[in-house]
Enzyme design. Structure first.
Site, PDB file in Angstrom:
ATOM      1  N   GLY C  40      -8.798   0.249  -6.219  1.00  0.00           N
ATOM      2  CA  GLY C  40      -7.769   0.757  -5.324  1.00  0.00           C
ATOM      3  C   GLY C  40      -8.399   1.571  -4.207  1.00  0.00           C
ATOM      4  O   GLY C  40      -9.393   2.269  -4.409  1.00  0.00           O
ATOM      5  N   ALA C  44      -6.276   8.166  -2.949  1.00  0.00           N
ATOM      6  CA  ALA C  44      -7.105   8.571  -4.079  1.00  0.00           C
ATOM      7  C   ALA C  44      -8.367   7.718  -4.158  1.00  0.00           C
ATOM      8  O   ALA C  44      -9.478   8.250  -4.260  1.00  0.00           O
ATOM      9  CB  ALA C  44      -6.310   8.471  -5.374  1.00  0.00           C
ATOM     10  N   GLY C  45      -8.214   6.422  -4.082  1.00  0.00           N
ATOM     11  CA  GLY C  45      -9.354   5.527  -4.260  1.00  0.00           C
ATOM     12  C   GLY C  45     -10.367   5.625  -3.140  1.00  0.00           C
ATOM     13  O   GLY C  45     -11.574   5.682  -3.383  1.00  0.00           O
ATOM     14  N   SER C 284      12.829   8.964   6.978  1.00  0.00           N
ATOM     15  CA  SER C 284      12.252  10.252   6.587  1.00  0.00           C
ATOM     16  C   SER C 284      13.328  11.252   6.156  1.00  0.00           C
ATOM     17  O   SER C 284      14.397  11.358   6.737  1.00  0.00           O
ATOM     18  CB  SER C 284      11.459  10.848   7.734  1.00  0.00           C
ATOM     19  OG  SER C 284      11.109  12.167   7.424  1.00  0.00           O
ATOM     20  N   ARG C 330      15.685  15.823  -3.552  1.00  0.00           N
ATOM     21  CA  ARG C 330      15.931  14.383  -3.513  1.00  0.00           C
ATOM     22  C   ARG C 330      16.778  13.880  -4.677  1.00  0.00           C
ATOM     23  O   ARG C 330      17.695  13.089  -4.482  1.00  0.00           O
ATOM     24  CB  ARG C 330      14.586  13.650  -3.543  1.00  0.00           C
ATOM     25  CG  ARG C 330      13.780  13.867  -2.298  1.00  0.00           C
ATOM     26  CD  ARG C 330      12.417  13.239  -2.399  1.00  0.00           C
ATOM     27  NE  ARG C 330      11.720  13.401  -1.122  1.00  0.00           N
ATOM     28  CZ  ARG C 330      10.486  12.984  -0.889  1.00  0.00           C
ATOM     29  NH1 ARG C 330       9.798  12.381  -1.842  1.00  0.00           N
ATOM     30  NH2 ARG C 330       9.917  13.145   0.281  1.00  0.00           N
ATOM     31  N   HIS C 401      11.361   5.186  -4.908  1.00  0.00           N
ATOM     32  CA  HIS C 401      10.404   5.555  -3.882  1.00  0.00           C
ATOM     33  C   HIS C 401       9.043   5.910  -4.461  1.00  0.00           C
ATOM     34  O   HIS C 401       8.012   5.565  -3.887  1.00  0.00           O
ATOM     35  CB  HIS C 401      10.983   6.754  -3.133  1.00  0.00           C
ATOM     36  CG  HIS C 401      10.088   7.306  -2.089  1.00  0.00           C
ATOM     37  ND1 HIS C 401       9.599   6.538  -1.065  1.00  0.00           N
ATOM     38  CD2 HIS C 401       9.574   8.544  -1.905  1.00  0.00           C
ATOM     39  CE1 HIS C 401       8.834   7.294  -0.297  1.00  0.00           C
ATOM     40  NE2 HIS C 401       8.778   8.503  -0.787  1.00  0.00           N
ATOM     41  N   GLU C 425      -1.175   8.494  -7.640  1.00  0.00           N
ATOM     42  CA  GLU C 425       0.138   8.175  -8.202  1.00  0.00           C
ATOM     43  C   GLU C 425       0.009   7.462  -9.544  1.00  0.00           C
ATOM     44  O   GLU C 425       0.927   7.498 -10.371  1.00  0.00           O
ATOM     45  CB  GLU C 425       0.941   7.315  -7.214  1.00  0.00           C
ATOM     46  CG  GLU C 425       2.418   7.145  -7.599  1.00  0.00           C
ATOM     47  CD  GLU C 425       3.213   6.287  -6.619  1.00  0.00           C
ATOM     48  OE1 GLU C 425       2.683   5.953  -5.556  1.00  0.00           O
ATOM     49  OE2 GLU C 425       4.376   5.977  -6.933  1.00  0.00           O
TER      50      GLU C 425
END
Lengths: 288, 256, 637
Positions: C40, C44-45, C284, C330, C401, C425
């Site tokens: 990935g 992060a990756g 957004s 949310r 999401h 994630e």
């Protein structure tokens, strides 16, 4: 030198080379046009200007430089075109200008025909140089020697062998007599339209290639390019039309003078203050 | 809403090519029950579903986020990269743009540097290699000063952002008559040259990225601006002028 | 097996410092002897690959896309939080930590969250140094905005493209290492299996998406940075390629899956327009700063919005939550919207939408101000819906999401498989049951830039490694098994498409395991999912070649995994008989209809172990201890 060649060998470098040579040719065009328009002030001035130029001792060097610029421009153009063709070996079945989608594109008939307009200009230049540099030799007395004889256009009337020796080309006569030929005028004007098409894209494009363009000045640059195109191409095209329409037809003349046009020189320096006495109507009068 | 406006039938002519080495050809398809609310890619989904049902190989095309930011999708639609709407990727193009009975021609990006992998999918790794040649600021993790230590004039930050918006879709090179990557390369170069952090490697970056661009087999820039016209992020061709300037400066500085 | 979270002892503010000191180091000269696989290339990756390569490790980086820069992190719009306190408005590491633990509804680990808040500042420094063009003040300093109802301005942003710019920064760092030869990049590769040798993660089996060949790669450690599983719902704001396959295959090899039922439903997405819909587009969250959410008071009122008089409109968020109004978190906003639509008061042709109305803001601030603030979003909305939001209210509806759940990891980000690390994630750790706005980007980069470079060294320096190459039996067995699965998919030649199965699964998940979950609904889903899975393996059709690019075959494999994973998600939701964050069990609500947490029984991380039987995974509980932030019922009244 090798390093310099390397700089110019990249995608950017090649375009820089084209832009520099192109702009050099643009400067030449401006000077050339200014000289041409001197004809409007009179044959004497025009001839004097021409003689002054030919009197420059290093002229052959300058001419060689100009030729080099021209050849580099052509060489880069060919190279760039071949590479561009090579960059897309398989073409599209359907391709439409993106200009139809956004006016951000400045693609135009001009920008898409640069190669063709360039080739036509090349042919024109070759004929043009042949015509004016190595073409018919009409002789005339150097301007500062005898204004009157120049006006008569009868170069052979001089009785003084010394003066006859100093006779030079009457380029004004050559220009005027040629521009009285409708075919020449038509070809010349057509060539200038082609030149205009070339310049229309070339001028602003050169600045973009050199990196002078920025968002704020881009539209100014485009506009400047258009104005430049109109002034240069229009200016060149104007002269033959004007001569054809407004100048009286000069009487036919013998081709005379030294056998070798190239050998004519040296000239005494023509003083423009002196020659200013000569007006174009005088010239015309002399022909009648 | 719009979906009640009825469905359309669209005729498609699509480039089909089984693999990189196989020959390809245009094939005709009919997309039926196309809703004006569909995106262009959803219309292709419908076509593919019917192909799959018939046991045929569906049309391969790159796509991912479908909101115009990942840069995956891209195809020539009736001869224009990303289709007729300015500032739009294919995934954001909607079928309400078309009429019932329209014919749409779909081709992959064409460039030596973008070889076709299959159907409408091309290999754009040339762009990655251009970035690898200097499209970054060399700063190891952990060695950064405080973020506010170096002020950046707001105008420069905004202009850097304009250039940084590139999504690397390849439309610029696809549309360019010379298949030039000048807009792509210059956008990254300009972004970094506008920021104080990017100064140290400025000339090296300019030289290396331009050389890589050439090496990949992209063409030269003819300054027509077709790239900007099809760029979904409307990145200005003024970036190319900056790249030229950067390269010239770098070339003049070069000592070795 | 007992879960050991390896949370260091000591006060929360000092844990990470102490821990860093206690971690074993790998000698600089030895680093090049280790190979690390990173799957990935999202935030992060990419950040992990670059940082580890900078340290001197050999890194093999794989991505599913044609370029690492296309990972779905690129689509994040809003911003990234950091406790810089540049705004001088009272922010601090502690406040960011506190807000995140509370926002996560007390289902995250305190120690992890504190570390996240601590390194948040380094992230901003790093990104600025990379040339990320964050928004700035006229003086040249960075500017911040308040986001997602936060009381302080701590969000850094680059227009509406923050995720893109952060990813491009990390991608640049990655490509720099590719250029240096320290990272080998493998694009268009999909991980199909994790290979274990002696119980350690020692490699992966991947499919080359262009040639269709299976390839094996061996290493000393494997990092999974493969994102979330939101696409189990078919329609989500995730990109089409986002999937659970890598995480799921690792789970089947022994990595525990934690809290899969914690899914985030974002309240402001463009509603579904028809069956053809392939994805949902997020608008957004910042829109709720100026937009007012409403529906008609009467059921089935299908007059156009402009003809519904003020008195007949129900501004239900302002009515129910007077203190926070339209800016409630949310999960609260999403549930409220679902509730009014369930009552039959939804708008639009499908009845599955509520209005987000800017008329009042336009009247108050002028259209130009609204255009300056949200111009690009309004434009995007109009492009998709063909409606002008300056004139008619937007229609919005919640959509899946983000997924807070993921593979279980300890404080070092290592899963229950030694040598398998999970970042971003794809892991479960920092957001609890609900993620706050602008926190996802922060976590992805924190893991990659500032956590894994320290923690992986400890493992490499202390673990024993047998010499392993891809000739090892385990690699061959894995490849054979995966090839068999692919052949099976191609050979079924049934009558239904992969997309149809995916859509069916999405319907089940959205209806039964979506915003409001009931015991009965979950149990029904647990009946339906295995049936659908069975039908898939009997009746799917996957035409096209195996030895060439075949996106439909790729999708088939991913949907097959979703069909297995969905069952675990549902089981987890059934097990958690409380409402918390994004997980709302209708049986567990306050008299006013708000989420009712059950700290006594459910203050734990549910980590599931694969047993070979999808219906009966083993539940392991990691108790959550709150020493700093004491759980209280969230109230946004």
């Amino acid at each position: 030198m090798a390093k310099g060649a390397k700089i110019f060998s990249t995608a950017v470098g090649k375009k820089v080379a084209m832009a520099l040579t192109g702009l050099g040719l643009c400067i030449y065009l401006v000077l050339h046009l200014a000289g041409n328009l001197l004809l409007l002030t009179g044959s004497t001035q025009f001839n004097a200007y021409a003689h002054t130029l030919t009197a420059i001792p290093i002229l052959p060097l300058i001419e060689l430089g100009l030729l080099a610029i021209f050849l580099i421009h052509i060489y880069e153009a060919i190279k760039v075109s071949l590479e561009n063709r090579n960059a897309r070996p398989v073409g599209y079945q359907t391709k439409v200008w993106a200009r139809t989608k956004s006016q951000k594109s400045v693609k135009s008939v001009s920008s898409t025909t640069m190669m063709w307009s360039g080739i036509i200009i090349l042919v024109f230049v070759a004929l043009h140089v042949w015509h004016f540099k190595y073409g018919k030799f009409y002789a005339v007395q150097p301007a500062n020697v005898a204004v009157g004889t120049a006006n008569t256009g009868v170069a052979t009337s001089s009785t003084n062998p010394q003066e006859a020796q100093e006779q030079v080309r009457d380029l004004a006569y050559l220009v005027i007599s040629e521009f009285k030929k409708p075919l020449i005028v038509a070809l010349y004007v057509a060539s200038m339209i082609v030149l205009g098409m070339h310049l229309f894209h070339a001028f602003s494009s050169a600045f973009q290639s050199l990196g002078v363009s920025n968002p704020r000045y881009r539209s100014i640059l485009l506009r400047t390019g258009q104005i430049f195109t109109i002034v240069i191409a229009g200016g060149f095209a104007f002269l033959p039309v004007w001569v054809y329409l407004m100048f009286p037809t000069p009487p036919p003349r013998n081709i005379a003078g030294p056998d070798n046009g190239m050998a004519v020189v040296p000239l005494t320096h023509p003083r423009l203050t002196h020659t200013r006495l000569s007006q174009s109507h005088v010239l015309r009068g002399g022909h009648q | 809403m719009a979906e009640n406006q009825g469905s359309m039938t669209i005729n498609l002519k699509v480039w089909r090519q089984a693999g990189p080495k196989q020959p390809g050809q245009m094939k005709s398809y009919v997309a039926e029950d196309v809703s004006p609310d569909m995106s262009f890619l959803e219309m292709l989904d419908v076509v593919n579903e019917s192909l799959i049902k018939r046991g045929e190989d569906p049309i391969a095309f790159d796509h991912d986020c479908r909101e115009g930011i990942c840069g995956s999708c891209g195809m020539m639609i009736n001869g224009i990269a990303h289709g007729p709407d300015p500032g739009t990727t294919v995934c954001q193009l909607h079928m309400r743009r078309y009429k019932d009975g329209d014919t749409i021609i779909i081709e992959p990006w064409r460039a030596r540097a973008f070889p076709v992998i299959k159907d409408l999918v091309v290999d754009r790794s040339a762009f990655d290699r251009i970035i690898a040649a200097g499209g970054y600021i060399s700063v190891n993790t952990g060695s950064a000063p405080d973020a506010n230590a170096i002020p950046v004039p707001r105008d420069n930050a905004e202009r850097a952002m304009d250039s940084a918006a590139c999504i690397s879709c390849g439309a610029c090179a696809a549309q360019c008559k010379n298949a030039s990557a000048a807009l792509f390369t210059s956008a990254k170069m300009n972004q970094l040259s506008l920021l104080p952090q990017g100064q140290a490697e400025r000339s090296d970056r300019a030289r290396r990225m331009v050389l890589q661009m050439d090496h990949e087999g992209f063409g030269n820039c003819s300054n027509e601006g077709e790239c900007e016209a099809v760029c979904p992020k409307e990145i200005s061709m003024s970036n190319i002028a900056v790249m030229n300037r950067e390269y010239e400066k770098a070339a003049l500085q070069k000592k070795s | 097996m007992k879960l050991d979270s390896k949370i260091p002892a000591g006060p929360v503010a000092e844990k990470w410092e102490h821990h860093k000191f206690n971690l074993k180091l790998v000698n600089p000269a030895n680093k090049r002897k280790y190979t690390i696989i990173c799957v990935g290339t999202g935030l992060a990756g990419a950040s992990a690959s670059a940082s580890l390569a900078e340290l001197g490790y050999n890194v093999l980086t794989f991505c599913i896309h044609d370029s690492p820069r296309r990972a779905h992190s690129i689509a994040a719009q809003g911003g990234i939080n950091a406790a810089k306190n540049y705004a001088n408005d009272g922010d601090s590491v502690y406040r960011l930590f506190y807000d995140t633990v509370k926002g996560g509804d007390y289902r995250a680990r305190e120690a992890n969250v504190y570390r996240l808040a601590q390194v948040s500042n380094n992230i901003i420094d790093q990104c600025v140094a990379q040339g990320v063009p964050f928004a700035r003040e006229y003086g040249g300093q960075l500017t911040n905005r308040s986001f997602g109802g936060a009381q302080v301005s701590r969000t850094f942003y680059a227009r509406g493209q923050t995720g893109q710019q952060l990813l491009l920064g990390a991608y640049g760092a990655l490509m720099r290492q590719v250029d240096a030869g320290t990272v080998k990049l493998f694009p268009r590769r999909e991980m199909l299996d994790l290979v274990l040798v002696d119980g350690q993660a020692r490699g992966i089996t991947i499919r080359n998406l262009i040639t269709g060949e299976l390839e094996s790669y061996a290493a000393d450690a494997v990092l999974l940075c493969t994102g979330g599983y939101g696409n189990v719902y078919f329609l989500s704001t995730n990109a089409g390629n986002s999937n659970v396959t890598a995480a799921w295959r690792a789970h089947k090899k022994g990595a525990f899956f934690a809290n899969p039922c914690f899914t985030q439903i974002h309240p402001t997405c463009i509603p579904v327009s028809g069956e053809h819909q392939s994805k949902l587009t997020l608008m957004s969250e910042s829109l709720r700063n100026d937009g007012r959410v409403w529906v008609p008071k009467a059921k089935g009122d299908n007059r156009p919005a402009s003809q519904i008089p003020e008195a007949e409109r129900d501004y239900f968020l302002e009515r129910r939550y007077p203190a926070f109004g339209n800016l409630v978190p949310r999960d609260v906003a999403s549930r409220a919207a679902k509730a009014v639509c369930d009552e039959g008061r939804g708008v639009g042709t499908t009845g599955l939408a509520v209005y987000l109305d800017f008329a009042e803001a336009i009247k108050r601030l002028g259209e130009d101000t609204i255009r300056a603030r949200y111009g690009n979003l309004f434009q995007m909305y109009e492009k998709i819906t063909d409606e002008n939001p300056y004139q008619t209210p937007m229609r919005i509806y919640p959509a899946v999401h983000y997924t807070m759940g993921g593979l279980w990891v300890d404080y070092n980000l290592m899963s229950t498989i030694p040598g398998l690390y999970v970042l971003g994630e794809a892991n479960f750790s920092d957001h609890g049951a609900n993620r706050l706005g602008a926190s996802a980007l922060m976590q992805g980069l924190a893991d990659g830039y500032f956590v894994i470079p320290y923690t992986i060294g400890d493992y490499l320096a202390t673990a024993k490694f047998a010499k392993v190459s891809t000739d090892h039996e385990a690699f061959k067995a894995s490849a054979v098994e995966e090839q068999a699965k692919i052949n099976k998919l191609l050979s079924i030649k049934g009558s239904r498409t992969v997309l149809e199965f995916h859509r069916d699964l999405g319907h089940i998940m959205w209806e039964k395991v979506g915003m409001g979950r009931t015991e009965a609904g979950l149990k029904e889903a647990l009946q339906q999912i295995p049936r659908l899975r069975q039908e898939f393996w009997e009746n799917v059709t996957v035409p096209g070649p195996a030895d060439n690019l075949n996106p439909n075959l790729e999708r088939a494999g991913r949907v097959a995994d979703f069909l297995e994973f969905a069952e675990l998600l549902t089981l987890d939701a059934l097990n958690r008989r409380e409402s918390c964050g994004g997980h709302f069990r209708e049986e567990s609500q306050t008299p006013e209809g708000e989420a009712q947490r059950d700290d006594e029984n459910f203050s734990y991380v549910a980590a599931w172990e694969y047993t070979g039987d999808f219906a009966k995974p083993t539940l392991h509980q990691e108790p959550l201890v709150f020493e700093e932030v004491h759980p209280s019922q969230r109230s946004y009244k």
